[in-house]
Write an enzyme that holds these catalytic residues in place. Structure first.
Site, PDB file in Angstrom:
ATOM      1  CG  LEU A  23      -1.873   1.145   1.360  1.00 16.12           C
ATOM      2  CD1 LEU A  23      -2.905   1.100   0.256  1.00 16.12           C
ATOM      3  CD2 LEU A  23      -2.535   1.146   2.724  1.00 16.12           C
ATOM      4  CG  ASP A  24      -0.378   4.598   0.626  1.00 15.97           C
ATOM      5  OD1 ASP A  24      -1.222   4.448  -0.283  1.00 15.97           O
ATOM      6  OD2 ASP A  24      -0.677   4.975   1.764  1.00 15.97           O
ATOM      7  CD  GLU A  25       6.060   1.959   0.919  1.00 18.20           C
ATOM      8  OE1 GLU A  25       7.018   2.260   0.195  1.00 18.20           O
ATOM      9  OE2 GLU A  25       5.920   2.410   2.071  1.00 18.20           O
TER      10      GLU A  25
END
Lengths: 279, 279, 279, 279
Positions: B222-224
């Site tokens: 996530l978000d990476e």
């Protein structure tokens, strides 16, 4: 193994990239970065190639490239060598200081040979930072005489570019011709707005919400030379002329230093009255 | 004569540009724009070449290119064909509207096949602009079931990319895997700051002077995922959370639309957890 | 308890802030935000005060304020009421769409009463979003007749501002006079550069590295009215006229929408040919 | 007639502006600029007032203001007096040079009393520009001893602020306490991203498309103090760590100098872990 930057400009035609890369391959050169651009309006092709290899035979390489390019091609092979510059100033310190600081700490990408000013106010500062300062008085002399003295000084140094770092005298067409493509100026407005004198006063009167600056090569049309870099910054109703000047100086030095970095790294082509800048 | 975009990525080695351009010359293709990049850390080479010519034999061209490239090379020949996308939304309209407006006026560079939402609030607006809207309820269902229904809808369309335009559900690793490299998300902060929930609340609490947004490919972290574009804008003490959200939405839509334009023009490579973007 | 915005402009003199705040205190009003500015050149004072209190007696409050201010003062008491606007367009959709989207989702800070166009191309889109569209043909008619028809339509609505969202007809001095201080235009350059027709073509020919846009009040001097907001964005040699236009549209809509937000929140004073903007 | 800046912070309540302006009127002071802010979350009121008048009785004025303000009010009357600062450095020159240049040309808004470094590399440059340089070795000594020596030097000067211009040692909570609200640091990332060591390396690994810098007051939580100013600039895949550092330095010096200007003009209040900045 060392590094070479190859700059080529020529009339556009089919197959240029292929021809050029084939010549480089024949000379065992390895391309590490390549940029090209076709100016459709002027049917002109520009490329900048950084490559590594053995460069004993640059003369032969240049000859081979020219053989494989259309008539009118210009080929420039540039070995890693620091540029040398002279800086011309009047009274304002902000652009000069930025240049001299980077020169002092060896991060300018060029070496300042001398500073020439039509006032004495920046001598002390310049000399503190180890650069020779020459004063050329413009009072009571005609432009030819004034410029003759400028040239006499510049000639003593091996100079690639003249940087006008808020130099407030207009240079003659003759002078500009002598250093064609080698004079870089910072203009204190986002050209073509506010051409001419006192742009911040003009900006204040007009009530604009942005001010800006423009770095450009100098041609004999004042403020009309090929633009290299421009930036703007916001102002509001609280800004009088004084505040605009102060804020504008920050933009000016940023714009000029960006332009110089691009020029010193051989990333800027002039094409007619425009520039091609391979960032 | 039509136009072809060639995307190549492969392990780096000496002579790649030369090899590639020679193959193109053999096929009578004219290079009109070429960009390349070497990722030194990963010893990977990337190039994007736009060329014109006669493309009856793209299969043979691809074969010839692969023959002249190191093992592990990927070659992608892309004819001029508009991308097709599905857009996933929750309740916020600002990114969706920007996409649907450009879709309506044919300036998106892609064609929106459908909008899928886990609420009904954006149905009316979407349908007004002539795009089918599908509602998939996430309440009281497990993620697998929810995503099964998403897939069932998406499968009905021929879709190149899924655009998460403020879609506030976290997708499972399985779902992401099924659309690897094809899901683009807009995150409402300048990553890696404020990962996770409520970034504007976090920004407000921390008293930052800038907010931002990030468009990225979705991976199972996530978000990476690999970042495509980011922008920031200034805030000050007058901004509460509400004002930050409002101002942030302008940044979000700008960032997402810039990313989409780059992706739709085949200017973005993924290299590990980063992107190479040939603007 | 409700909210009131007080706008005051008057000749500058000592003690204005004190006088004003004393009157407000007498009326039991609580100041929640206050901004002021003195235009030194024109000896003019401007203030914007947001306050809360019981406003049964706004007439009396205004009278009391005027009594305590120098001759020539203008006092404007503005209750929380949404502005109403008419939008004038020609063929380009980008500014109109931004306005109609925010109007549709009630985030514009104003309500669009109608759209008037001198072409039919934007009718369908406007009507889809629930706003009446009026077509006024300019072909084969003189300006007076054309503008008479515009006015006839506008008069049917209760309109605070006319927004020229890429309306490509020049309005007469008479028309402008009738709506003095109420017409907002978006000009597709960073004024005062590229006044007049085809600014992107001019920008391309000049080889600038930035393009921009300007939102301003319309006066009878074309492109010379008081500037509200301006922004620029970077371009380079890869931008032809078409790419500049495309990129410029993003700046135009941003600049116009920022200006509208400021105007709709009563944050903009006109002072001579400039604006005072209390952000 | 001279100028006075009045800074007031206190618990918020109805009528504060009225009370304050009435006291100023009683003392025959003329308000030339006034800014205020209510921090709703903390129910705190802040105002900055620039006024002119006869200031023989500042003690009495302060007393009168305090009488008319709620308990807990802080009133600060600041006559026009240049701030005095000490600058702490390690090895990098870019922020120090910007400060020393403006100091040299008297445009910093403060006077640099001394530079203290934990290396000798910046001595020569500092002394060239006429400022005393003190070397404090950190090798083989504990922090208490190191900081004791710092303080011994600082105490010799009358210093309003300590500026950490890329000073790479972490100061102890005790030291920070001794100069509470008086230490300004430049952090080489857009906080709260990349807290801690080597932010450009972190930024490179993450593949971000922006880098930034943050100027903040130092508290005993490392990198967590109240933020004064932040800016970002764009990077792309061509930027290695070295290029990010180089580009980041330009942002760092811009951010720090902006923060210093605001602080030296008494425009910055600290409110909990945030700042209120009256630009």
């Amino acid at each position: 193994m060392n590094e070479l930057t190859i700059l080529i400009s020529c009339p556009d035609q089919v197959g240029l990239v292929t021809n050029i890369t084939r010549v480089l391959a024949t000379h065992q050169l390895n391309i590490i970065a390549m940029r090209e651009f076709v100016d459709e309006a002027n049917k002109a092709f520009f490329t900048r190639i950084a490559c590594t290899g053995d460069f004993n035979e640059t003369a032969k390489l240049k000859e081979k490239l020219l053989e494989n390019l259309p008539n009118g091609a210009e080929v420039n092979l540039i070995a890693q060598k620091e540029k040398q510059i002279a800086v011309l100033v009047t009274k304002e310190y902000h652009c000069l200081a930025e240049i001299l600081i980077k020169n002092h700490f060896k991060t300018l990408g060029a070496s300042v040979q001398c500073v020439i000013g039509n006032y004495e106010v920046l001598r002390d500062f310049t000399e503190k930072l180890g650069v020779p300062y020459f004063y050329v008085d413009h009072n009571g002399r005609d432009k030819a005489e004034f410029e003759q003295e400028l040239k006499a000084i510049i000639t003593n140094f091996d100079v690639d570019y003249l940087v006008l770092a808020k130099f407030m005298r207009i240079l003659s067409a003759d002078f500009v011709q002598d250093y064609a493509g080698k004079i870089i100026n910072i203009h204190h407005s986002f050209l073509p707005a506010f051409i001419g004198a006192n742009p911040y006063r003009q900006a204040f009167e007009r009530g604009v919400k942005i001010i800006g600056a423009t770095a450009h090569f100098v041609t004999d049309n004042l403020d009309e030379g090929p633009i290299i870099t421009q930036h703007t910054s916001h102002v509001d109703h609280n800004f009088g002329v004084k505040e605009m000047v102060r804020s504008g100086k920050e933009v000016e030095k940023k714009v000029l230093l960006e332009a110089l970095e691009l020029v010193f790294e051989d990333r800027v082509f002039v094409s007619g009255n425009k520039t091609v800048v391979f960032k």
